[in-house]
Design a protein around this motif. Sequence first.
Motif, PDB file in Angstrom:
ATOM      1  N   GLU A  43     -17.252 -44.189 -22.270  1.00  0.00           N
ATOM      2  CA  GLU A  43     -16.336 -45.048 -23.009  1.00  0.00           C
ATOM      3  C   GLU A  43     -15.980 -44.428 -24.361  1.00  0.00           C
ATOM      4  OE1 GLU A  43     -14.958 -47.964 -22.220  1.00  0.00           O
ATOM      5  OE2 GLU A  43     -15.865 -48.127 -20.230  1.00  0.00           O
ATOM      6  N   LYS A  44     -16.913 -43.642 -24.881  1.00  0.00           N
ATOM      7  CA  LYS A  44     -16.750 -43.060 -26.212  1.00  0.00           C
ATOM      8  C   LYS A  44     -17.302 -41.641 -26.208  1.00  0.00           C
ATOM      9  CE  LYS A  44     -18.175 -43.847 -31.026  1.00  0.00           C
ATOM     10  NZ  LYS A  44     -19.013 -44.698 -31.920  1.00  0.00           N
ATOM     11  N   LEU A  45     -16.662 -40.759 -26.954  1.00  0.00           N
ATOM     12  CA  LEU A  45     -17.153 -39.387 -27.052  1.00  0.00           C
ATOM     13  C   LEU A  45     -18.445 -39.341 -27.859  1.00  0.00           C
ATOM     14  CD1 LEU A  45     -13.874 -37.357 -27.750  1.00  0.00           C
ATOM     15  CD2 LEU A  45     -15.255 -37.319 -25.663  1.00  0.00           C
ATOM     16  N   PRO A  46     -19.406 -38.535 -27.436  1.00  0.00           N
ATOM     17  CA  PRO A  46     -20.634 -38.372 -28.223  1.00  0.00           C
ATOM     18  C   PRO A  46     -20.319 -37.748 -29.587  1.00  0.00           C
ATOM     19  CG  PRO A  46     -20.879 -37.462 -26.007  1.00  0.00           C
ATOM     20  CD  PRO A  46     -19.424 -37.756 -26.194  1.00  0.00           C
ATOM     21  N   ASN A  47     -21.154 -38.002 -30.548  1.00  0.00           N
ATOM     22  CA  ASN A  47     -20.965 -37.431 -31.887  1.00  0.00           C
ATOM     23  C   ASN A  47     -21.534 -36.013 -31.925  1.00  0.00           C
ATOM     24  OD1 ASN A  47     -19.778 -39.782 -33.028  1.00  0.00           O
ATOM     25  ND2 ASN A  47     -21.807 -40.710 -33.176  1.00  0.00           N
TER      26      ASN A  47
ATOM     27  N   ILE B 112     -13.668 -34.980 -33.853  1.00  0.00           N
ATOM     28  CA  ILE B 112     -13.680 -35.962 -32.768  1.00  0.00           C
ATOM     29  C   ILE B 112     -12.435 -36.840 -32.829  1.00  0.00           C
ATOM     30  CG2 ILE B 112     -14.877 -38.000 -31.870  1.00  0.00           C
ATOM     31  CD1 ILE B 112     -17.500 -36.630 -32.582  1.00  0.00           C
ATOM     32  N   LYS B 113     -12.043 -37.222 -34.028  1.00  0.00           N
ATOM     33  CA  LYS B 113     -10.831 -38.037 -34.188  1.00  0.00           C
ATOM     34  C   LYS B 113      -9.604 -37.304 -33.660  1.00  0.00           C
ATOM     35  CE  LYS B 113      -7.983 -40.317 -37.701  1.00  0.00           C
ATOM     36  NZ  LYS B 113      -7.823 -40.598 -39.158  1.00  0.00           N
ATOM     37  N   ASN B 114      -9.540 -36.005 -33.888  1.00  0.00           N
ATOM     38  CA  ASN B 114      -8.368 -35.222 -33.490  1.00  0.00           C
ATOM     39  C   ASN B 114      -8.332 -34.879 -32.001  1.00  0.00           C
ATOM     40  OD1 ASN B 114      -7.342 -35.202 -36.099  1.00  0.00           O
ATOM     41  ND2 ASN B 114      -8.377 -33.291 -36.645  1.00  0.00           N
ATOM     42  N   ILE B 115      -9.480 -34.930 -31.332  1.00  0.00           N
ATOM     43  CA  ILE B 115      -9.484 -34.564 -29.909  1.00  0.00           C
ATOM     44  C   ILE B 115      -9.608 -35.767 -28.974  1.00  0.00           C
ATOM     45  CG2 ILE B 115     -10.533 -32.330 -30.452  1.00  0.00           C
ATOM     46  CD1 ILE B 115     -13.116 -33.476 -29.047  1.00  0.00           C
ATOM     47  N   LYS B 116      -9.837 -36.947 -29.519  1.00  0.00           N
ATOM     48  CA  LYS B 116     -10.103 -38.097 -28.645  1.00  0.00           C
ATOM     49  C   LYS B 116      -8.880 -38.553 -27.851  1.00  0.00           C
ATOM     50  CE  LYS B 116      -9.473 -41.776 -32.097  1.00  0.00           C
ATOM     51  NZ  LYS B 116     -10.144 -42.898 -32.801  1.00  0.00           N
ATOM     52  N   SER B 117      -7.704 -37.990 -28.165  1.00  0.00           N
ATOM     53  CA  SER B 117      -6.509 -38.317 -27.380  1.00  0.00           C
ATOM     54  C   SER B 117      -6.230 -37.280 -26.292  1.00  0.00           C
ATOM     55  CB  SER B 117      -5.287 -38.436 -28.297  1.00  0.00           C
ATOM     56  OG  SER B 117      -5.016 -37.199 -28.934  1.00  0.00           O
ATOM     57  N   ILE B 118      -7.109 -36.286 -26.146  1.00  0.00           N
ATOM     58  CA  ILE B 118      -6.961 -35.310 -25.058  1.00  0.00           C
ATOM     59  C   ILE B 118      -7.045 -36.048 -23.726  1.00  0.00           C
ATOM     60  CG2 ILE B 118      -8.140 -33.397 -23.883  1.00  0.00           C
ATOM     61  CD1 ILE B 118      -8.758 -32.222 -26.618  1.00  0.00           C
ATOM     62  N   ASP B 119      -6.211 -35.667 -22.774  1.00  0.00           N
ATOM     63  CA  ASP B 119      -6.061 -36.422 -21.527  1.00  0.00           C
ATOM     64  C   ASP B 119      -7.363 -36.623 -20.765  1.00  0.00           C
ATOM     65  OD1 ASP B 119      -3.343 -36.944 -21.753  1.00  0.00           O
ATOM     66  OD2 ASP B 119      -2.782 -35.022 -20.866  1.00  0.00           O
ATOM     67  N   VAL B 120      -8.126 -35.556 -20.578  1.00  0.00           N
ATOM     68  CA  VAL B 120      -9.417 -35.660 -19.884  1.00  0.00           C
ATOM     69  C   VAL B 120     -10.389 -34.678 -20.530  1.00  0.00           C
ATOM     70  CG1 VAL B 120     -10.667 -35.579 -17.689  1.00  0.00           C
ATOM     71  CG2 VAL B 120      -8.229 -36.162 -17.698  1.00  0.00           C
TER      72      VAL B 120
ATOM     73  N   TYR C  48     -17.555 -29.481 -22.111  1.00  0.00           N
ATOM     74  CA  TYR C  48     -17.534 -28.326 -21.217  1.00  0.00           C
ATOM     75  C   TYR C  48     -16.102 -27.873 -20.968  1.00  0.00           C
ATOM     76  CZ  TYR C  48     -17.867 -25.530 -16.966  1.00  0.00           C
ATOM     77  OH  TYR C  48     -17.748 -24.518 -16.044  1.00  0.00           O
ATOM     78  N   ALA C  49     -15.195 -28.848 -20.774  1.00  0.00           N
ATOM     79  CA  ALA C  49     -13.795 -28.511 -20.504  1.00  0.00           C
ATOM     80  C   ALA C  49     -12.893 -29.631 -20.993  1.00  0.00           C
ATOM     81  CB  ALA C  49     -13.570 -28.275 -19.013  1.00  0.00           C
ATOM     82  N   VAL C  50     -11.710 -29.243 -21.455  1.00  0.00           N
ATOM     83  CA  VAL C  50     -10.702 -30.214 -21.893  1.00  0.00           C
ATOM     84  C   VAL C  50      -9.403 -29.932 -21.147  1.00  0.00           C
ATOM     85  CG1 VAL C  50     -11.684 -30.689 -24.159  1.00  0.00           C
ATOM     86  CG2 VAL C  50     -10.163 -28.724 -23.881  1.00  0.00           C
ATOM     87  N   PHE C  51      -8.693 -31.004 -20.799  1.00  0.00           N
ATOM     88  CA  PHE C  51      -7.482 -30.880 -19.986  1.00  0.00           C
ATOM     89  C   PHE C  51      -6.340 -31.674 -20.612  1.00  0.00           C
ATOM     90  CE2 PHE C  51     -11.180 -30.556 -17.305  1.00  0.00           C
ATOM     91  CZ  PHE C  51     -10.888 -29.570 -16.374  1.00  0.00           C
ATOM     92  N   GLU C  52      -5.180 -31.055 -20.639  1.00  0.00           N
ATOM     93  CA  GLU C  52      -3.964 -31.744 -21.033  1.00  0.00           C
ATOM     94  C   GLU C  52      -2.938 -31.602 -19.913  1.00  0.00           C
ATOM     95  OE1 GLU C  52      -4.208 -34.011 -23.692  1.00  0.00           O
ATOM     96  OE2 GLU C  52      -2.488 -33.063 -24.667  1.00  0.00           O
TER      97      GLU C  52
ATOM     98  N   SER D  37      -0.609 -30.147 -27.295  1.00  0.00           N
ATOM     99  CA  SER D  37      -1.847 -29.940 -26.543  1.00  0.00           C
ATOM    100  C   SER D  37      -2.632 -28.754 -27.091  1.00  0.00           C
ATOM    101  CB  SER D  37      -1.528 -29.699 -25.066  1.00  0.00           C
ATOM    102  OG  SER D  37      -0.939 -30.838 -24.488  1.00  0.00           O
ATOM    103  N   LEU D  38      -1.946 -27.673 -27.368  1.00  0.00           N
ATOM    104  CA  LEU D  38      -2.618 -26.480 -27.880  1.00  0.00           C
ATOM    105  C   LEU D  38      -3.218 -26.732 -29.259  1.00  0.00           C
ATOM    106  CD1 LEU D  38      -0.064 -23.755 -26.727  1.00  0.00           C
ATOM    107  CD2 LEU D  38      -2.272 -24.314 -25.692  1.00  0.00           C
ATOM    108  N   ASN D  39      -2.545 -27.543 -30.048  1.00  0.00           N
ATOM    109  CA  ASN D  39      -3.084 -27.879 -31.371  1.00  0.00           C
ATOM    110  C   ASN D  39      -4.388 -28.669 -31.247  1.00  0.00           C
ATOM    111  OD1 ASN D  39      -0.903 -26.619 -32.561  1.00  0.00           O
ATOM    112  ND2 ASN D  39       0.250 -28.512 -32.893  1.00  0.00           N
ATOM    113  N   LYS D  40      -4.459 -29.542 -30.250  1.00  0.00           N
ATOM    114  CA  LYS D  40      -5.709 -30.275 -30.014  1.00  0.00           C
ATOM    115  C   LYS D  40      -6.808 -29.311 -29.569  1.00  0.00           C
ATOM    116  CE  LYS D  40      -3.275 -34.399 -28.334  1.00  0.00           C
ATOM    117  NZ  LYS D  40      -3.110 -35.287 -27.151  1.00  0.00           N
ATOM    118  N   PHE D  41      -6.457 -28.400 -28.676  1.00  0.00           N
ATOM    119  CA  PHE D  41      -7.439 -27.425 -28.203  1.00  0.00           C
ATOM    120  C   PHE D  41      -7.988 -26.592 -29.359  1.00  0.00           C
ATOM    121  CE2 PHE D  41      -5.530 -26.985 -23.628  1.00  0.00           C
ATOM    122  CZ  PHE D  41      -5.956 -28.270 -23.338  1.00  0.00           C
ATOM    123  N   PHE D  42      -7.117 -26.280 -30.311  1.00  0.00           N
ATOM    124  CA  PHE D  42      -7.519 -25.429 -31.437  1.00  0.00           C
ATOM    125  C   PHE D  42      -8.674 -26.049 -32.218  1.00  0.00           C
ATOM    126  CE2 PHE D  42      -7.130 -22.713 -35.108  1.00  0.00           C
ATOM    127  CZ  PHE D  42      -6.601 -21.542 -34.593  1.00  0.00           C
TER     128      PHE D  42
END
Length: 240
Positions: A133-137, A144-152, A162-166, A176-181
């Motif tokens: 439900e929530k990303l670990p700290n 965390i605030k900047n990546i919590k909108s990543i699709d999966v 381990y992996a992030v997907f947009e 998407s690339l800015n989030k990955f950065f």
Amino acid sequence: MKQYEAVIKTMEENGGYATLKYLYENALKVPGVEWKTKTPYASIRRIVQDSRFFFKIRPGLWALKSYKDKLPSNIIKMIEESKKPIEQTFTHYYYQGIIAEIGNLHNFQVYIPSQDRNKPFLDKKLRDVITLEKLPNFTYDTIIKNIKSIDVIWMNERGFPYAVFEVEHSTNFKNSLNKFFELIDFYTKMVIVSDKQRRRQFESIINSTIYREIKNRVIFYDYESLEKYYSNPFQFKHFI
């Protein structure tokens, strides 16, 4: 009872349709059936491709021909949508769900942003395929605030990404690339999922100077390859 009869029975008890995941979890439990094979999932995938009894609604979702006119309204709607052009049929949320289920298959903790969780995926909602439900700290609050909108996001057993997907259906990849950065200091796999016809556009953007530090870390995965893996994951050695 024969194996194909067990699959039919399982679908009938579920209203005449089922995802492969549902069949994997339930068809093997039908009493009186012997699955004398080391690869029962492969047997189930072979069985549902028997056009005498089954038809495919979408990758990973099958139905009984005998129930075609008796299926729930949401499933009938999917069948109608499957006749439309692919860009109208396979939505952003559909691919989010596929990625989430693959993550579950590989025993990752799966996160999807809260604003997407009530969106439809096959015969359920995206909230039904997440485990977080929530990303670990695992790092600074700002990251965390900047990546919590990543699709999966797939989190490993230690609570790190381990992996992030947009899923990029029509936008220009930069957001998407800015989030990955934000995750540049972590050993995280970064994956863009899009139409294969957009690969050239993706390569043009990822080769920009501002993305040189993540250029070799971002994987482009097209829809077709994703669907093939989802429909038959055990024939592949690796996903990403």
